[in-house]
Design an enzyme around this catalytic site. Structure first.
Site, mmCIF file in Angstrom:
data_model
loop_
_atom_site.group_PDB
_atom_site.id
_atom_site.type_symbol
_atom_site.label_atom_id
_atom_site.label_comp_id
_atom_site.label_asym_id
_atom_site.label_seq_id
_atom_site.Cartn_x
_atom_site.Cartn_y
_atom_site.Cartn_z
ATOM 1 C CG HIS A 155 -22.522 -6.636 -8.911
ATOM 2 N ND1 HIS A 155 -23.741 -5.763 -8.719
ATOM 3 C CD2 HIS A 155 -23.146 -7.968 -9.204
ATOM 4 C CE1 HIS A 155 -24.867 -6.297 -8.861
ATOM 5 N NE2 HIS A 155 -24.589 -7.719 -9.082
ATOM 6 C CB SER A 276 5.028 8.191 -19.153
ATOM 7 O OG SER A 276 5.362 9.403 -18.331
ATOM 8 C CE LYS A 282 1.794 4.608 -16.788
ATOM 9 N NZ LYS A 282 1.415 6.044 -16.204
ATOM 10 C CD GLU A 289 -5.740 6.037 -21.448
ATOM 11 O OE1 GLU A 289 -5.609 6.547 -20.286
ATOM 12 O OE2 GLU A 289 -4.654 6.101 -22.116
#
Ligand code: ARG
Length: 457
Positions: A155, A276, A282, A289
Site C-alpha cells: 500500500h 529542464s 532539474k 517516464e
C-alpha cells in the site's frame, strides 16, 4: 494492378490512398521476398514451372531486394495496394511475363500471413534476447546488494525491510514469465500458411512441407481457411508485449520514486536523464517516464486488433490489413523499452546506506516482535494485539522501537525478556528470515547463483 481485368475504371485516387497498406507493410519487404523465393523454388520442384523460370524469378527478386536496400527502388503507396503488388509489378518490369508464374497457387492471403509470420519470428527472437539482456543487467546489480537494506512496501506504506537485491530479483522473475509468453507467441507463429491459397488450398500439387522447411516453419497449418484468417499469433504476441510493458512500467515507477529527493536512494546516469529548460537544478527521469507512457499505446494496440477481429466472418476480410500497424508499433515500443531499460539500469548509482540508519528500530520491524511472541506460544492474533500496544507506546513517547527499554516492553506484557529487543536490530533483520523465497541474504545469494547458471545457458 493484380486484378484489374474485369474492372472498367481504376480505383478512385482517394480510395487508393485510403486502402494502400504499402506505407507500413513495406516493413515486410524482406520477408515477402523470402516467401516468394521459397514459393518459386517449390513450384519448380513440383514441375509447375521450369527450373530456369524459377531461377529467373529468384534472381529478379534478389535484384529488387538489392535496389531497395540501396535506396534505388521506392514504390509509391499511391500506385500500389501493398508491398506484394509493388514487388510483383517490379518483377514484371525486370523479367517480363514469366513473373506472372510466381503467383501460381498462391493468394495474397497466404502470402501476407507468411510474410507477417516470418517477420514476427525474427522480432520475437530479438525481444527474447533483449529480455535476457535486461535480466542480466538486473542480476549484476543484485549481486552487490544482497545486504543493501531498504523498506519493502505494501500500500506504499512501509511493511517490512527487504534488500535491494531481493527487490530486483522480483523483476527478474517477471521477465522470466515475459520470456515464456514471447516463446508461446513464437510457437503459435511457427506454423506455415503458405499453400493455403485464398481460402481453400489449391488444385495444383503444391508441396507445402517443402516451403515450410525452406522458410523454417515447424509445421504446416491443418486448415487453409483458419490459416489465412486467424491472427491469434499476433494477439499472443501483443499480449506478451502488454505484460512485458506493464512490468517495465512498474519498474520505471520505482526508479522515478527512488531517484526523487524524497527517496534519495538511486541516481540515474546523465545519459538517461534530461534537464529542464527553466529550472537549472532539474535532472528528470524522462526515459523512465517514456517507457511508462508507451505502455499505454501498447495496451491500446492489443485492444485495437482484438476489436478488429471480433465479429469477422471466416475467412479473409480486408479488415485484416489493420493487423499490422499495432504489431509493428508494439514490437518497436517493447523492444526499445527493454533496451533503454537495460542501458539505463546499467548507469544507476545506488546509495546503499540510505536506509541503514533510518530503518534501525523502525516500525517495519514490528512483525518480527509478533513472531517472537508466537515462538513463546502466544497465539498470533494476541501477539498482533500486544505488538500494536508496543507500537502505540513508542508513538506516544515519540520514540523508535529500539529506543524502548525492556521495562517499557514489560509494562505491556511480562512475557518479554531482553532477547525481544533483538527484533529491533536492522542489521540482522534480513538474516532472521528463514523461509524459502524470503530476503535472507543467503537465500538471495542462492537465487542469484541459480539465475547466473540459468542465464548463462
Ligand atoms: N494488404 C493486404 C493485407 O494486408 C493483403 C491481402 C489482400 N488480399 C485481398 N484479398 N485483398 O491484408
Amino acid at each position: 494492378m493484380l486484378w484489374g481485368s474485369r474492372f472498367e475504371k481504376g480505383l478512385d485516387n482517394e480510395a487508393m490512398a485510403f486502402s494502400s497498406s504499402l506505407y507500413f507493410d513495406i516493413n515486410l519487404f524482406e520477408e515477402d521476398i523470402e516467401g516468394s523465393i521459397a514459393h518459386a523454388k517449390m513450384l519448380a520442384k513440383v514441375g509447375i514451372i521450369q527450373s530456369h523460370e524459377a531461377e529467373k524469378i529468384c534472381s529478379g527478386l534478389f535484384k529488387i531486394k538489392e535496389a531497395y536496400v540501396k535506396g534505388n527502388w521506392n514504390p509509391d503507396p499511391l500506385k500500389f495496394e501493398d508491398i506484394h503488388s509493388a514487388i510483383e509489378s517490379e518483377l514484371t518490369n525486370l523479367i517480363g511475363d514469366v513473373a506472372g508464374k510466381l503467383h501460381s497457387g498462391r493468394s495474397r492471403n497466404d502470402q501476407i500471413t507468411t510474410a507477417v509470420k516470418l517477420w514476427l519470428k525474427k522480432k520475437s527472437d530479438k525481444v527474447f534476447e533483449s529480455q535476457i539482456k535486461l535480466q542480466k543487467v538486473l542480476l549484476n546489480i543484485a549481486k552487490n546488494h544482497t545486504e543493501t537494506i531498504m523498506p519493502g512496501y505494501t500500500h506504499l506504506q512501509r511493511a517490512q525491510p527487504i534488500s535491494f537485491a531481493f527487490h530486483l530479483l522480483a523483476y527478474i522473475e517477471m521477465l522470466e514469465r515475459d520470456k515464456k509468453r514471447i516463446l508461446f507467441a513464437k510457437e503459435a507463429t511457427d506454423i506455415s500458411a503458405l499453400g493455403s491459397g485464398a481460402i481453400a488450398g489449391s488444385t495444383l500439387p503444391l508441396d507445402r512441407e517443402f516451403t515450410a522447411k525452406i522458410l523454417g516453419f515447424k509445421s504446416v497449418g491443418n486448415n487453409a481457411m483458419d490459416s489465412i484468417s486467424e491472427r491469434d499469433f499476433l494477439l499472443d504476441f501483443l499480449n506478451a508485449c502488454n505484460l512485458g510493458m506493464m512490468h517495465l512500467s512498474r519498474l520505471t515507477e520505482e526508479l522515478i520514486n527512488w531517484s526523487s529527493k524524497e527517496w534519495g536512494f538511486i541516481k540515474i546516469g546523465d545519459q538517461y536523464t534530461t534537464g529542464s529548460s527553466l529550472m537549472p537544478q532539474k535532472k528528470n527521469p524522462d526515459m523512465a517516464e517514456l517507457i511508462r507512457g508507451k505502455s499505454g499505446r501498447v495496451f491500446g494496440n492489443y485492444i485495437s486488433l482484438l476489436t478488429t477481429m471480433k465479429g469477422l466472418p471466416l475467412s479473409y476480410n480486408r479488415d485484416l490489413q489493420e493487423d499490422k500497424e499495432p504489431v509493428f508499433d508494439s514490437a518497436r515500443a517493447y523492444l526499445d523499452s527493454l533496451n533503454i531499460m537495460a542501458g539505463m539500469m546499467g548507469t544507476i548509482n545506488v546509495n546503499a546506506d540510505r536506509f541503514k540508519k533510518e530503518l534501525e528500530g523502525d516500525f517495519s520491524l514490528a512483525t518480527d516482535l509478533a513472531d517472537w511472541l508466537v515462538l513463546k506460544g502466544i497465539p498470533f492474533r494476541e501477539s498482533h494485539h500486544i505488538v500494536g500496544k508496543v507500537v502505540n507506546l513508542a508513538e506516544d513517547k515519540n520514540k523508535k522501537l529500539n529506543d524502548l527499554t525492556i521495562d517499557d516492553l514489560k509494562s505491556i506484557n511480562t512475557i518479554f525478556d531482553k532477547s525481544a529487543l533483538k527484533c529491533f536490530e536492522i542489521s540482522t533483520a534480513l538474516q532472521r528470515k528463514v523461509t524459502y523465497g524470503s530476503p535472507n541474504p543467503k537465500l538471495v545469494s542462492g537465487q542469484i547463483e541459480n539465475w547466473e547458471l540459468k542465464l548463462s545457458n
